[in-house]
Design a protein around this motif. Structure first.
Motif, PDB file in Angstrom:
ATOM      1  N   ILE A   1     -29.078 -23.518 -10.820  1.00  0.00           N
ATOM      2  CA  ILE A   1     -30.452 -23.064 -11.056  1.00  0.00           C
ATOM      3  C   ILE A   1     -31.354 -23.442  -9.889  1.00  0.00           C
ATOM      4  O   ILE A   1     -32.367 -22.775  -9.639  1.00  0.00           O
ATOM      5  N   GLN A   2     -31.005 -24.496  -9.156  1.00  0.00           N
ATOM      6  CA  GLN A   2     -31.812 -24.832  -7.980  1.00  0.00           C
ATOM      7  C   GLN A   2     -31.788 -23.681  -6.975  1.00  0.00           C
ATOM      8  O   GLN A   2     -32.814 -23.319  -6.400  1.00  0.00           O
ATOM      9  N   LEU A   3     -30.610 -23.097  -6.778  1.00  0.00           N
ATOM     10  CA  LEU A   3     -30.486 -21.997  -5.812  1.00  0.00           C
ATOM     11  C   LEU A   3     -31.032 -20.692  -6.381  1.00  0.00           C
ATOM     12  O   LEU A   3     -31.744 -19.958  -5.686  1.00  0.00           O
ATOM     13  N   ALA A   4     -30.713 -20.401  -7.642  1.00  0.00           N
ATOM     14  CA  ALA A   4     -31.261 -19.193  -8.257  1.00  0.00           C
ATOM     15  C   ALA A   4     -32.775 -19.272  -8.326  1.00  0.00           C
ATOM     16  O   ALA A   4     -33.478 -18.256  -8.211  1.00  0.00           O
ATOM     17  N   GLY A   5     -33.300 -20.495  -8.478  1.00  0.00           N
ATOM     18  CA  GLY A   5     -34.740 -20.677  -8.563  1.00  0.00           C
ATOM     19  C   GLY A   5     -35.469 -20.244  -7.310  1.00  0.00           C
ATOM     20  O   GLY A   5     -36.632 -19.813  -7.374  1.00  0.00           O
ATOM     21  N   ILE A   6     -34.813 -20.365  -6.169  1.00  0.00           N
ATOM     22  CA  ILE A   6     -35.432 -19.918  -4.916  1.00  0.00           C
ATOM     23  C   ILE A   6     -35.724 -18.425  -4.979  1.00  0.00           C
ATOM     24  O   ILE A   6     -36.820 -17.953  -4.637  1.00  0.00           O
ATOM     25  N   ALA A   7     -34.736 -17.669  -5.440  1.00  0.00           N
ATOM     26  CA  ALA A   7     -34.911 -16.222  -5.528  1.00  0.00           C
ATOM     27  C   ALA A   7     -35.995 -15.853  -6.531  1.00  0.00           C
ATOM     28  O   ALA A   7     -36.854 -15.003  -6.260  1.00  0.00           O
ATOM     29  N   VAL A   8     -35.979 -16.490  -7.690  1.00  0.00           N
ATOM     30  CA  VAL A   8     -36.976 -16.168  -8.715  1.00  0.00           C
ATOM     31  C   VAL A   8     -38.373 -16.539  -8.241  1.00  0.00           C
ATOM     32  O   VAL A   8     -39.335 -15.796  -8.439  1.00  0.00           O
ATOM     33  N   LYS A   9     -38.498 -17.682  -7.580  1.00  0.00           N
ATOM     34  CA  LYS A   9     -39.793 -18.112  -7.059  1.00  0.00           C
ATOM     35  C   LYS A   9     -40.321 -17.142  -5.999  1.00  0.00           C
ATOM     36  O   LYS A   9     -41.538 -16.925  -5.884  1.00  0.00           O
ATOM     37  N   MET A  10     -39.420 -16.552  -5.242  1.00  0.00           N
ATOM     38  CA  MET A  10     -39.811 -15.594  -4.202  1.00  0.00           C
ATOM     39  C   MET A  10     -40.185 -14.231  -4.780  1.00  0.00           C
ATOM     40  O   MET A  10     -40.661 -13.355  -4.054  1.00  0.00           O
ATOM     41  N   GLY A  11     -39.939 -14.055  -6.089  1.00  0.00           N
ATOM     42  CA  GLY A  11     -40.274 -12.780  -6.704  1.00  0.00           C
ATOM     43  C   GLY A  11     -39.176 -11.753  -6.622  1.00  0.00           C
ATOM     44  O   GLY A  11     -39.443 -10.537  -6.605  1.00  0.00           O
ATOM     45  N   ALA A  12     -37.931 -12.191  -6.574  1.00  0.00           N
ATOM     46  CA  ALA A  12     -36.801 -11.272  -6.449  1.00  0.00           C
ATOM     47  C   ALA A  12     -36.729 -10.318  -7.630  1.00  0.00           C
ATOM     48  O   ALA A  12     -37.064 -10.668  -8.768  1.00  0.00           O
ATOM     49  N   THR A  13     -36.272  -9.125  -7.369  1.00  0.00           N
ATOM     50  CA  THR A  13     -36.046  -8.122  -8.409  1.00  0.00           C
ATOM     51  C   THR A  13     -34.575  -8.125  -8.799  1.00  0.00           C
ATOM     52  O   THR A  13     -33.726  -8.708  -8.124  1.00  0.00           O
ATOM     53  N   LYS A  14     -34.290  -7.419  -9.885  1.00  0.00           N
ATOM     54  CA  LYS A  14     -32.890  -7.283 -10.291  1.00  0.00           C
ATOM     55  C   LYS A  14     -32.115  -6.555  -9.204  1.00  0.00           C
ATOM     56  O   LYS A  14     -30.929  -6.883  -8.938  1.00  0.00           O
ATOM     57  N   ALA A  15     -32.742  -5.605  -8.537  1.00  0.00           N
ATOM     58  CA  ALA A  15     -32.071  -4.898  -7.437  1.00  0.00           C
ATOM     59  C   ALA A  15     -31.731  -5.856  -6.296  1.00  0.00           C
ATOM     60  O   ALA A  15     -30.690  -5.713  -5.642  1.00  0.00           O
ATOM     61  N   ASP A  16     -32.594  -6.848  -6.048  1.00  0.00           N
ATOM     62  CA  ASP A  16     -32.293  -7.848  -5.019  1.00  0.00           C
ATOM     63  C   ASP A  16     -31.051  -8.650  -5.401  1.00  0.00           C
ATOM     64  O   ASP A  16     -30.189  -8.922  -4.546  1.00  0.00           O
ATOM     65  N   PHE A  17     -30.962  -9.038  -6.673  1.00  0.00           N
ATOM     66  CA  PHE A  17     -29.761  -9.743  -7.137  1.00  0.00           C
ATOM     67  C   PHE A  17     -28.527  -8.861  -6.946  1.00  0.00           C
ATOM     68  O   PHE A  17     -27.481  -9.311  -6.480  1.00  0.00           O
ATOM     69  N   ASP A  18     -28.650  -7.581  -7.306  1.00  0.00           N
ATOM     70  CA  ASP A  18     -27.511  -6.665  -7.247  1.00  0.00           C
ATOM     71  C   ASP A  18     -27.014  -6.445  -5.821  1.00  0.00           C
ATOM     72  O   ASP A  18     -25.837  -6.161  -5.607  1.00  0.00           O
ATOM     73  N   ARG A  19     -27.912  -6.550  -4.842  1.00  0.00           N
ATOM     74  CA  ARG A  19     -27.520  -6.312  -3.447  1.00  0.00           C
ATOM     75  C   ARG A  19     -26.675  -7.454  -2.872  1.00  0.00           C
ATOM     76  O   ARG A  19     -26.056  -7.301  -1.826  1.00  0.00           O
ATOM     77  N   VAL A  20     -26.672  -8.601  -3.541  1.00  0.00           N
ATOM     78  CA  VAL A  20     -25.925  -9.750  -3.037  1.00  0.00           C
ATOM     79  C   VAL A  20     -24.461  -9.633  -3.459  1.00  0.00           C
ATOM     80  O   VAL A  20     -24.154  -9.438  -4.637  1.00  0.00           O
TER      81      VAL A  20
END
Length: 483
Positions: A443-462
């Protein structure tokens, strides 16, 4: 007006120490008073010793799992005293590290209780008084016992680390993260654990699906969890109807038949405790642990004398910049009852220095704070739960639950939960919830993405890292449901 110091900090926990050091580095003359041990709740009687106990409790299952992988490893027994000795040595080392950091930062240390005398004056227990242009209150919080006759017979998270011996049975009262963590810890160390919580489900405020899975896993591992149940009466077992000890093997009552002598020998402190619950059950336990909440440590601090406003729970009332209604007095950390997390206290301390000593007014950021609960399995979370999100806007829920490869191979039933709460309107990830071993790390690493405002599409691109548990965060293509 001339002052002894530019800043006087009351409290030597993580937030107070950080603020003192950084302010001193800016050229301020700083002093700090701590009445107990340097390091505060987190280092001395909280996060650090708890996490070491989490590590210790996890080894009990390893021999069985190792045998499934071909290793000839036999089961063993946990020995509390050598562990406690090494634990204390580590806490002593960390306390010295904190003290050395302050000394190296030219912060004057007073090993004494300090109270407010007026807006610019503190009084030490030694009788000395010191003046300061600014005073920072960072006294933290403390666990509370319920208003119940004989509640003194129970222990709290403060005492759990210093038990003379490990109890054979324990009743834990509470359903928050501290109660659940210690239920898992003690269960993993071989203690028969019963847990009462008056609510409908443990871990109130967290995602319902996630906390439900944690509760199920706790029960599967042997924690006798009773919901909608509270303690109504307790007293020393020797006083309870001529020390009549239960002979039932009902796991809710502490396990197999026990006698008074065995309980007294196994227990510590005041000895075995007889308890009656709201569901009518009665039981005797070596220890009763209250994990029913924490309160700000403000009693006897002199807040009234200095004119500092205090809230309903005794918390120091502050504005967005951690300033009280008295301009010269600030407060950070658990004593303000905002977000009771060590990293938050540290950030509040840094923001205080930016505001007061660097001329850069800075509000501590309390939005989207990742957190972890070190149960077994762990729960890691950031952002909105499904329940919170659907009250705000329409959302899609991406969720998967499965048996992780490592445990499944060994025949374990443990399940993993990966969950994303996504805004239908913006595709933004509003919340991420993980129930799994090492969820705190994830969650520490996932939290970076969520804090940055990542979208579901951003997650999917990884691209997925295979085979890992966390790859599921980027491979859930279709929502399980909408809400």
């Amino acid at each position: 007006m001339s002052f002894d110091y530019d800043l006087f900090v009351i409290g030597g926990g993580s937030g107070g120490v950080r603020a003192a050091r950084v302010a001193s580095a800016e050229g301020a003359k700083v002093a700090l008073a701590e009445e107990y041990r340097m390091g505060g709740t987190c280092v001395i009687r909280g996060c650090v010793p708890k996490k070491l106990m989490v590590f210790a409790s996890g080894y009990g299952e390893m021999p069985e799992e190792a045998r499934a992988y071909g290793w000839d490893i036999q089961d063993g027994d946990f020995d509390w005293l050598p562990f406690r000795t090494k634990l204390n040595s580590e806490l002593n080392r960390l306390e010295e590290v904190y003290r050395s950091l302050l000394n190296g930062s030219d912060v004057e240390i007073f090993d004494s209780r300090a109270t407010l005398a007026d807006p610019h004056t503190v009084k030490l227990a030694t009788g000395e008084t010191k003046t300061a242009k600014h005073i920072l209150i960072a006294t933290g919080g403390h666990p509370v016992r319920p208003d119940l006759p004989n509640a003194h017979l129970g222990i709290t998270s403060n005492e759990i680390f210093q038990l003379e011996s490990l109890p054979k049975s324990v009743l834990i009262i509470g359903g928050g993260y501290i109660a659940c963590e210690f239920a898992c810890i003690l269960n993993g160390l071989g203690v028969e654990v019963t847990q009462y919580y008056r609510g409908a489900q443990i871990l109130r405020g967290f995602d319902d699906e996630a906390r439900g899975l944690v509760a199920e896993a706790m029960r599967e591992k042997g924690v006798n969890l009773h919901l909608g149940t509270n303690i109504v009466e307790m007293r020393a077992a020797s006083d309870a109807e001529n020390a009549q000890i239960l002979t039932s093997t009902d796991p809710a009552m502490g396990g197999a038949a026990q006698d008074t002598a065995a309980l007294t020998e196994a227990g510590s402190g005041s000895g075995p405790v007889w308890v009656k619950a709201t569901n009518g059950q009665e039981g005797v336990y070596d220890q009763v642990m209250f994990a029913t909440g924490r309160s700000p440590s403000t009693s006897g601090l002199g807040l009234e004398e200095a004119g500092v406003a205090v809230g309903r729970r005794g918390e120091v009332v502050v504005d967005d910049y951690s300033q009280t209604n008295i301009p010269s007095i600030y407060a950070i950390g658990d004593v303000t009852n905002r977000v009771q997390l060590t990293p938050v206290a540290i950030r509040e301390g840094m923001a205080f220095v930016e505001t007061v000593f660097k001329g850069n007014p800075t509000k501590p950021d309390h939005e989207l704070i990742p957190s972890a609960i070190f149960t077994q399995p762990e729960l890691g979370t950031i952002g909105l739960s499904e329940e919170e999100a659907r009250e705000q806007e329409p959302v899609d829920i991406y969720c998967t639950s499965f048996r992780a490869m490592q445990g499944a191979f060994a025949g374990k039933s443990d399940r993993v939960l990966m969950k994303l709460v996504v805004s239908q309107a913006t595709d933004k990830v509003l919340g991420c919830h993980i129930v799994a071993d090492h969820a705190g790390e994830m969650i520490q690493l996932a939290g970076i993405a969520v804090k940055m405002g990542a979208t579901k599409a951003d997650f999917d691109r990884v691209c997925a890292v295979h085979p890992t548990i966390s790859e599921e965060l980027v491979t859930m293509k279709s929502p399980m449901r909408s809400a």
